[in-house]
Design a protein around this motif. Structure first.
Motif, short mmCIF file in Angstrom:
data_model
loop_
_atom_site.label_atom_id
_atom_site.label_comp_id
_atom_site.label_asym_id
_atom_site.label_seq_id
_atom_site.Cartn_x
_atom_site.Cartn_y
_atom_site.Cartn_z
N ARG A 2 -43.58 50.04 6.15
CA ARG A 2 -44.09 50.34 4.80
C ARG A 2 -44.61 49.08 4.12
O ARG A 2 -44.71 49.02 2.91
CB ARG A 2 -42.97 50.93 3.95
N SER A 3 -44.92 48.07 4.89
CA SER A 3 -45.38 46.80 4.34
C SER A 3 -46.70 46.97 3.61
O SER A 3 -47.41 47.98 3.79
CB SER A 3 -45.54 45.76 5.45
N ALA A 4 -47.03 45.98 2.80
CA ALA A 4 -48.30 46.02 2.07
C ALA A 4 -49.47 46.12 3.05
O ALA A 4 -50.45 46.84 2.79
CB ALA A 4 -48.42 44.77 1.20
N THR A 5 -49.38 45.42 4.18
CA THR A 5 -50.45 45.47 5.17
C THR A 5 -50.58 46.86 5.76
O THR A 5 -51.69 47.38 5.93
CB THR A 5 -50.18 44.45 6.29
N ALA A 6 -49.44 47.49 6.09
CA ALA A 6 -49.47 48.83 6.68
C ALA A 6 -50.07 49.84 5.70
O ALA A 6 -50.89 50.68 6.09
CB ALA A 6 -48.06 49.26 7.07
N VAL A 7 -49.69 49.74 4.43
CA VAL A 7 -50.21 50.67 3.43
C VAL A 7 -51.71 50.47 3.24
O VAL A 7 -52.48 51.43 3.18
CB VAL A 7 -49.46 50.49 2.09
N ALA A 8 -52.15 49.21 3.17
CA ALA A 8 -53.57 48.92 2.99
C ALA A 8 -54.39 49.43 4.18
O ALA A 8 -55.50 49.95 4.02
CB ALA A 8 -53.78 47.43 2.79
N THR A 9 -53.85 49.27 5.38
CA THR A 9 -54.54 49.74 6.59
C THR A 9 -54.72 51.25 6.56
O THR A 9 -55.81 51.77 6.85
CB THR A 9 -53.77 49.32 7.84
N ARG A 10 -53.65 51.97 6.21
CA ARG A 10 -53.73 53.43 6.17
C ARG A 10 -54.65 53.91 5.05
O ARG A 10 -55.36 54.91 5.19
CB ARG A 10 -52.34 54.03 5.98
N ALA A 11 -54.67 53.19 3.93
CA ALA A 11 -55.57 53.56 2.84
C ALA A 11 -57.02 53.43 3.27
O ALA A 11 -57.86 54.30 2.98
CB ALA A 11 -55.29 52.70 1.61
N ALA A 12 -57.33 52.35 3.99
CA ALA A 12 -58.70 52.15 4.48
C ALA A 12 -59.07 53.24 5.48
O ALA A 12 -60.20 53.74 5.48
CB ALA A 12 -58.83 50.76 5.12
N GLU A 13 -58.12 53.64 6.34
CA GLU A 13 -58.37 54.71 7.31
C GLU A 13 -58.66 56.03 6.59
O GLU A 13 -59.56 56.78 6.98
CB GLU A 13 -57.17 54.88 8.23
N LEU A 14 -57.88 56.30 5.55
CA LEU A 14 -58.07 57.55 4.81
C LEU A 14 -59.44 57.60 4.15
O LEU A 14 -60.18 58.59 4.27
CB LEU A 14 -56.97 57.70 3.76
N LEU A 15 -59.81 56.53 3.47
CA LEU A 15 -61.11 56.51 2.79
C LEU A 15 -62.24 56.60 3.80
O LEU A 15 -63.26 57.26 3.55
CB LEU A 15 -61.23 55.24 1.95
N GLY A 16 -62.06 55.96 4.96
CA GLY A 16 -63.08 56.05 5.99
C GLY A 16 -63.20 57.46 6.55
O GLY A 16 -64.31 57.94 6.84
N ALA A 17 -62.05 58.15 6.69
CA ALA A 17 -62.06 59.50 7.23
C ALA A 17 -62.74 60.50 6.30
O ALA A 17 -63.25 61.53 6.73
CB ALA A 17 -60.64 59.96 7.53
N LEU A 18 -62.75 60.19 5.01
CA LEU A 18 -63.35 61.10 4.03
C LEU A 18 -64.86 60.95 3.93
O LEU A 18 -65.53 61.79 3.32
CB LEU A 18 -62.72 60.86 2.65
#
Length: 244
Positions: A191-207
């Motif tokens: 749940r690190s800041a890096t992990a959250v930022a990575t998943r956020a970028a993946e989500l925005l890219g998927a949309l």
């Protein structure tokens, strides 16, 4: 609390432990040497070195953990289907909710911990009327306009705004959360800041190139306690969306 003898568990240590727990609203019973007795002291020091002090503290799991047989309540939602049929993320429509939230400054992870403690105090009786409020999931974390972190607990559905008790801590506020449609990317592990930022970028890219258009900033959501095994954690990054 379990103690040894007057050599290794002296009066000042017993008084210090009592004092540390006396102010906690969630601790309503405190006993010594029951149902077991004794604490740990290295054999080479036992009875020989008075500088070595020892006390063992045991907490009933119900103080900090909901009954594992009773699933933690979660906000009501319904799954939204994509017109294109692509599965790029989970899209859900959330009904209006009530939340307790607090703003915390600092780095992402320490702010999360500090905010959690403040909100936990509220639902465990840190309020004017003193009732305890059941824990729900998820706990959310979002960046605010002034760069502080907003940590939120969502209240059980049976609590209306008028019925919710007033927080003792003025840094905790109660708010109405309107209905919204969100897209989410679920993940396990860190749940690190890096992990959250990575998943956020993946989500925005998927949309991208879908009918779902982000209308807000990503929010991190955590469904399991911090001591849960990383591979069993349910974490999500969500973003409010509208259809184009």
């Amino acid at each position: 609390m379990y103690r040894t003898d007057t050599v290794h568990t002296s009066g000042w240590l017993i008084a210090a432990v009592h004092g540390a727990f006396a102010s906690l609203p969630e601790i309503d019973q405190f006993a010594e040497n029951t149902p077991y007795a004794g604490s740990y002291v290295p054999l080479r020091n036992y009875g020989r070195d008075e500088r070595v002090s020892s006390v063992m503290i045991e907490l009933r799991h119900k103080v900090y953990l909901t009954d594992p047989a009773a699933p933690t309540a979660r906000p009501k939602s319904r799954t939204m289907k994509s017109r294109s049929g692509r599965t790029v993320s989970r899209s859900a429509g959330y009904a209006p909710r009530r939340a307790a939230r607090t703003a915390v400054r600092g780095d992402e992870e320490s702010a999360r911990d500090a905010g959690f403690r403040k909100l936990a105090e509220y639902i465990l009786g840190g309020n004017e009327e003193k009732p305890k409020i059941a824990m729900t999931a998820p706990v959310s974390q979002a960046r605010s306009a002034d760069n502080s972190w907003i940590i939120s607990f969502y209240m059980p559905s049976q609590w209306t705004m008028s019925a919710l008790p007033t927080p003792d801590n003025q840094e905790v506020e109660l708010v109405e959360v309107p209905d919204e449609t969100i897209a989410a990317r679920r993940f396990t592990g860190s749940r690190s800041a890096t992990a959250v930022a990575t998943r956020a970028a993946e989500l925005l890219g998927a949309l991208e190139n879908t009918e779902w258009v982000p209308v807000g900033e990503p929010v991190a959501c955590f469904y399991d306690p911090s001591w849960s095994l990383p591979f069993r954690r349910r974490n999500e990054v969500v973003v409010p969306v509208a259809t184009c």
